[in-house]
Design a protein around this motif. Sequence first.
Motif, short mmCIF file in Angstrom:
data_model
loop_
_atom_site.label_atom_id
_atom_site.label_comp_id
_atom_site.label_asym_id
_atom_site.label_seq_id
_atom_site.Cartn_x
_atom_site.Cartn_y
_atom_site.Cartn_z
N LYS A 107 0.80 -1.22 0.00
CA LYS A 107 0.00 0.00 0.00
C LYS A 107 0.84 1.28 0.00
CE LYS A 107 -4.31 -1.79 1.90
NZ LYS A 107 -5.33 -1.68 2.96
N ASP A 108 1.95 1.28 0.74
CA ASP A 108 2.76 2.50 0.79
C ASP A 108 3.35 2.81 -0.58
OD1 ASP A 108 4.30 0.21 1.03
OD2 ASP A 108 5.83 1.16 2.27
N GLU A 109 3.78 1.77 -1.30
CA GLU A 109 4.33 1.99 -2.64
C GLU A 109 3.21 2.37 -3.62
OE1 GLU A 109 7.01 -1.05 -4.06
OE2 GLU A 109 7.55 -1.62 -2.02
N ALA A 110 2.05 1.73 -3.47
CA ALA A 110 0.92 2.03 -4.36
C ALA A 110 0.47 3.47 -4.20
CB ALA A 110 -0.23 1.07 -4.06
N ILE A 111 0.48 3.97 -2.96
CA ILE A 111 0.09 5.36 -2.69
C ILE A 111 1.05 6.33 -3.39
CG2 ILE A 111 0.12 7.13 -0.89
CD1 ILE A 111 -2.45 5.74 -0.84
N LYS A 112 2.35 6.05 -3.30
CA LYS A 112 3.35 6.93 -3.92
C LYS A 112 3.14 7.02 -5.42
CE LYS A 112 7.05 6.15 -0.53
NZ LYS A 112 8.40 5.55 -0.33
N VAL A 113 2.92 5.87 -6.05
CA VAL A 113 2.72 5.85 -7.50
C VAL A 113 1.43 6.58 -7.87
CG1 VAL A 113 2.39 4.39 -9.53
CG2 VAL A 113 4.03 3.72 -7.76
N ALA A 114 0.36 6.30 -7.13
CA ALA A 114 -0.93 6.95 -7.41
C ALA A 114 -0.81 8.46 -7.30
CB ALA A 114 -1.99 6.43 -6.44
N SER A 115 -0.21 8.93 -6.22
CA SER A 115 -0.07 10.38 -6.01
C SER A 115 0.78 11.01 -7.11
CB SER A 115 0.55 10.66 -4.64
OG SER A 115 -0.29 10.21 -3.61
N SER A 116 1.86 10.33 -7.48
CA SER A 116 2.74 10.86 -8.52
C SER A 116 2.02 10.98 -9.85
CB SER A 116 3.97 9.94 -8.68
OG SER A 116 4.78 10.35 -9.74
N ALA A 117 1.28 9.94 -10.24
CA ALA A 117 0.57 9.95 -11.51
C ALA A 117 -0.52 11.02 -11.53
CB ALA A 117 -0.05 8.58 -11.78
N ILE A 118 -1.27 11.11 -10.45
CA ILE A 118 -2.36 12.09 -10.38
C ILE A 118 -1.81 13.51 -10.41
CG2 ILE A 118 -4.21 12.98 -8.92
CD1 ILE A 118 -4.58 10.02 -7.95
N LYS A 119 -0.76 13.77 -9.64
CA LYS A 119 -0.15 15.11 -9.64
C LYS A 119 0.34 15.48 -11.03
CE LYS A 119 2.67 14.32 -6.13
NZ LYS A 119 3.78 14.54 -5.18
N ASP A 120 0.98 14.56 -11.70
CA ASP A 120 1.51 14.84 -13.04
C ASP A 120 0.38 15.14 -14.02
OD1 ASP A 120 4.05 14.46 -12.10
OD2 ASP A 120 4.31 12.46 -12.98
N PHE A 121 -0.71 14.40 -13.91
CA PHE A 121 -1.80 14.55 -14.88
C PHE A 121 -2.57 15.85 -14.66
CE2 PHE A 121 -5.90 13.75 -16.87
CZ PHE A 121 -5.52 13.16 -18.07
N ILE A 122 -2.92 16.16 -13.42
CA ILE A 122 -3.75 17.34 -13.18
C ILE A 122 -2.98 18.64 -13.37
CG2 ILE A 122 -5.29 16.11 -11.63
CD1 ILE A 122 -3.94 17.46 -9.27
N ARG A 123 -1.67 18.53 -13.51
CA ARG A 123 -0.87 19.72 -13.81
C ARG A 123 -1.28 20.31 -15.16
NH1 ARG A 123 4.08 17.57 -13.48
NH2 ARG A 123 4.08 17.79 -11.21
N ASP A 124 -1.71 19.45 -16.08
CA ASP A 124 -2.06 19.91 -17.43
C ASP A 124 -3.51 19.66 -17.80
OD1 ASP A 124 0.67 20.66 -18.03
OD2 ASP A 124 1.10 18.52 -18.22
N HIS A 125 -4.32 19.18 -16.85
CA HIS A 125 -5.72 18.89 -17.16
C HIS A 125 -6.62 19.37 -16.02
CE1 HIS A 125 -3.38 15.95 -19.49
NE2 HIS A 125 -4.36 15.99 -20.37
N ASP A 126 -7.79 19.86 -16.38
CA ASP A 126 -8.76 20.31 -15.38
C ASP A 126 -9.75 19.18 -15.11
OD1 ASP A 126 -7.80 22.91 -14.94
OD2 ASP A 126 -8.78 23.63 -16.76
N ILE A 127 -9.45 18.39 -14.11
CA ILE A 127 -10.32 17.29 -13.70
C ILE A 127 -10.14 17.07 -12.21
CG2 ILE A 127 -8.57 15.53 -14.28
CD1 ILE A 127 -10.93 13.67 -15.05
N ASP A 128 -11.24 16.83 -11.51
CA ASP A 128 -11.18 16.54 -10.08
C ASP A 128 -10.95 15.05 -9.88
OD1 ASP A 128 -11.67 19.18 -9.45
OD2 ASP A 128 -13.83 18.91 -9.30
N VAL A 129 -9.94 14.72 -9.09
CA VAL A 129 -9.56 13.32 -8.90
C VAL A 129 -9.70 12.96 -7.42
CG1 VAL A 129 -7.77 11.59 -9.20
CG2 VAL A 129 -7.92 13.51 -10.80
#
Length: 318
Positions: free
Chosen positions: A126-148
Amino acid sequence: MPFKIVRDDITKISVDAIVNTVSGDLSEIGGVSAAIFKAAGFEKLKKACEKLFPIETSEAVITSAFNLNSKYVIHTQGPIYTKTHNGDNENLLYKSYINSMKRACENNCKSIAFPLISSGHYGFPKDEAIKVASSAIKDFIRDHDIDVYLVVYDNESFKISEKLMGDVKSYIDENYIDENILEFSNRERIYCESLDYDCQTFEFNPNLEKSFSETLLNLIDEKNMTDVEVYKRANIDRKLFSKIKNKKNYKPSKNTAIALAISLRLSLDETKNFLEIASYALSHSILFDVIIEYFLTNENYDIFEINDVLFSYNQPIL
């Protein structure tokens, strides 16, 4: 708030799309996946999936959500965790999040909710899964307007680094005053609310020369930042930022003002001055404020890491 961590049942959350972790033939794999199939209507969702399989690991496809509160279900095959190929696992998991959000945007979704992909039957820690999830979401919403929304059941999903949690706990132990022991001054009035924030401290400042909006715009210029950088780093949506910016007398919530201070990388003293303009203050009798003060004191302005710690302490997130 573009990225929010919530405790909820993903089958009941009201968003445009929810994400379902499936096998390569788009069948349910138990746990959250089975619950999504059941809530949507097993046979209906199964028939919709049969038209789209097979899919490769990290690929994502979209179907109707049928009986769910959402419009769509986005199905992705997360990676099966193996210690010997951890780098590949993380890359594939990252792509599962990115591809799912791409499908959502392609279908004009304004909001999407994820479970913690691959952390159940597929064995991702879970700790590794959280890091990956947060990283992907942060990267994506930097250039897209979507609530995650990242939907979890408990705080145990968030295993913050032992050093960070130890440092935060030490700071809290040294600075937090029990909220039953409050000192009132002639200039302060503390009251409690039952909604988004437990307590707020206001100071009356009749002689302030600039509004919050004017001060914010001046700071953005001084920091040589763009509006987009500021509201993205603050984890607030564009419409709210526009309202703050364009309405001279608009007063944001205390949490929003703090998020903007973090985005602007203000020091602790600068943040206190910034909050004062909106008639707010940081208090050592409020646990939320003490945690925020820790990060400001240590010049850690990663709002997503701050939110991880706030979530683990059952505090409202920014």
